[in-house]
Design an enzyme around this catalytic site. Sequence first.
Site, short mmCIF file in Angstrom:
data_model
loop_
_atom_site.label_atom_id
_atom_site.label_comp_id
_atom_site.label_asym_id
_atom_site.label_seq_id
_atom_site.Cartn_x
_atom_site.Cartn_y
_atom_site.Cartn_z
N ASP A 92 5.57 -10.45 4.91
CA ASP A 92 4.50 -9.47 5.05
C ASP A 92 3.21 -10.22 5.34
O ASP A 92 2.82 -11.08 4.56
CB ASP A 92 4.39 -8.71 3.72
CG ASP A 92 3.88 -7.31 3.88
OD1 ASP A 92 2.94 -7.13 4.64
OD2 ASP A 92 4.42 -6.41 3.21
N ASP A 101 0.51 -5.78 7.95
CA ASP A 101 -0.26 -4.85 7.13
C ASP A 101 -1.42 -4.26 7.94
O ASP A 101 -2.09 -4.99 8.69
CB ASP A 101 -0.81 -5.65 5.94
CG ASP A 101 -1.37 -4.77 4.85
OD1 ASP A 101 -0.58 -4.07 4.21
OD2 ASP A 101 -2.60 -4.80 4.63
N GLU A 143 2.35 -1.85 10.53
CA GLU A 143 2.04 -0.71 9.65
C GLU A 143 0.85 0.04 10.25
O GLU A 143 -0.28 -0.45 10.22
CB GLU A 143 1.68 -1.18 8.24
CG GLU A 143 1.54 -0.01 7.29
CD GLU A 143 0.54 -0.20 6.15
OE1 GLU A 143 0.56 0.62 5.23
OE2 GLU A 143 -0.26 -1.15 6.18
N HIS A 157 6.34 1.09 -0.74
CA HIS A 157 5.62 0.79 -1.97
C HIS A 157 4.28 1.52 -2.09
O HIS A 157 3.55 1.32 -3.05
CB HIS A 157 5.39 -0.73 -2.06
CG HIS A 157 4.52 -1.22 -0.94
ND1 HIS A 157 4.95 -1.23 0.38
CD2 HIS A 157 3.26 -1.67 -0.92
CE1 HIS A 157 3.98 -1.68 1.14
NE2 HIS A 157 2.94 -1.96 0.38
N ASP A 158 3.94 2.34 -1.09
CA ASP A 158 2.69 3.10 -1.14
C ASP A 158 2.93 4.60 -1.28
O ASP A 158 1.98 5.36 -1.42
CB ASP A 158 1.89 2.90 0.17
CG ASP A 158 1.44 1.47 0.36
OD1 ASP A 158 1.16 0.79 -0.64
OD2 ASP A 158 1.37 1.02 1.53
C1 NOJ Z 1 -1.18 -1.40 3.13
C2 NOJ Z 1 -0.21 -1.87 2.10
O1 NOJ Z 1 1.03 -1.27 2.32
C3 NOJ Z 1 -0.80 -1.52 0.76
O2 NOJ Z 1 0.10 -1.69 -0.29
C4 NOJ Z 1 -2.04 -2.35 0.57
O3 NOJ Z 1 -2.66 -1.95 -0.63
C5 NOJ Z 1 -3.01 -2.15 1.72
N1 NOJ Z 1 -2.39 -2.16 3.00
C6 NOJ Z 1 -4.07 -3.20 1.72
O4 NOJ Z 1 -3.54 -4.43 2.12
#
Ligand code: NOJ
Length: 564
Positions: free
Chosen positions: A103, A207, A274, A340-341
């Site tokens: 990542d 990311d 992402e 994970h979000d």
């Molecule tokens: C996206 C990531 O998936 C998330 O978990 C993170 O907090 C933010 N970007 C900041 O890097």
Amino acid sequence: MSSSSLNLPWWKKTTVYQIYPRSFKDSSGDGIGDIPGIISKLDYLQDLGIETIWFSPFFSSPQADFGYDVSDYRSIAPEYGSMTDCEKLIRDIHNRDMYVVFDLVLNHTSDQHPWFLESQSSRDSPKRDWYIWRDGRKPHGKKPPNNWKSMVGGSGWHYDEATEQWYWAQFLPFQPDLNYRNLDVKREMFDTIRFWLDKGVDGFRLDIINTIFEDEQFRDNPFAWNFFPSVEENKSFFQNKIHTINHPDNFLFVKELRSLLDEYSNPERFMVGEIHASIDTLKRYCGEVRSKTTTDGLHLAFMFQSLDVKLDVPSLLELVNLYDQNFQEPYTPTWVFSNHDQMRRINKLGSDITKAKLNATLQLTARGVPFIYYGEEIGMLNHKLPLKTAKDPIGRKYSWLPKIVISLLTRTGSISLNRDDCRTPMQWDQSPNAGFCSEDVESWLPVSPDHQSRNVTSEEDDPDSLLNCYRSLLRLRKNTPAIHSGSLVISSLSHNFESVLSYQRLHDNQTVEVWLNISEKHCRIDEMEQDAKLLFSTIHNATPLRESVLVLEPYQGVVLEYSQ
Ligand code: NOJ
């Protein structure tokens, strides 16, 4: 040209499993998952049939955002292990003929990164320009330079008393944005990418890659009526973020990244971005067509339109068409339902295992690369944890909200403000800490009580479990060219049946047909072709096909093959 006769690169055919390292397996006894713990579970993943593993960041970090705040891109955070462990991880994965994805948080660093500390130390620091510093508005400079809001709400500008300037942070205040208009920054980060590619990493998840550049003139973002962020639009918190998200320079930047990755072959390396954006924007990030099987931008982009899609025929039909039609070869769709979000997908399916099996059948048989979030294969649920004691910095940011506001925000059941809820420890068995860490240790987040019934050990023994359903689907996909490489054709029957979605996957001489009964009722389809063979069913030992009649139980999915 359809993909039906193409020989596709490995990353288009693969299946990806996301590991959140903090929550997968603790081997050191501190209640935090680590790399040796992950290594001890590689056999499990191989046996499951996973082909590629993506790790959320385990680089050095103060862990204010659990690794998405990096303080050294070329070393491993001690709670996760050492560089030697990391190299062993890469080796052990490759020895199992699997691939490794890291990542990369390119947009920002931690505010504890030595670069930022140096940058912050004085206006004359040689690293001052590595971040985005501006004077505040006149006359006193105590107001932010412009109206830009961060992704998470509130101004993205933060004042530094000592040097009396503001720095820009697209995410949280402790995650200052790097300035990619400074060529030293770009060079350093590109070298970091090479560092990991040279160690054998096969790909990167990028990311928030759509926030790399901002407007060079720092013009205000225009007003918009939208408050909540959405997948389709760049508007939120009453702002149309034209100057801070999807800046035109980002599209060139990903092409430069692509050229860098293209320097490596054997195997080919890939990137998945992402990006919360419309399908058109996602496609733009994937670049222009370069050959029958390649474009010149991102190899893949997460398509988040699926996160909240309803489990019904019209919604899924529309989604499958949207992905497939807009991402014909050489573009490749992705299938992602949890991460994970986000709230775990199964919670949005009423925690129902039968529906989860159907969802998995779609995810693993439609055209595109599936991304499976750890625990998805055993039906792990979101574990509702109190906002007041959240570890997640987003949860903490909003913990002051009155209860009534929280319940209004979360009333649809698909939003969870506290990302801790989807990050609880992997459930390996029924023991008090679910086999994640030893019983006398407190795990970093509480283990969900559902581990009593939803865990690897119990599901391994049950032929009808979700875990075994995933195992069969993953094997089927790996061994069936029509599924991992074929083109997709929606069956005309899907338009006639209210409750059944059916599509074919075609490759060379192979024809595979997927039938999904998305309803509470039995469904009978007469006049099936005689020579259909059952390859897979969500119900173990089922015989849904008798002569030329297919009878599907409620929410049953099957995969058939026709001989030529
Ligand atoms: C996206 C990531 O998936 C998330 O978990 C993170 O907090 C933010 N970007 C900041 O890097």
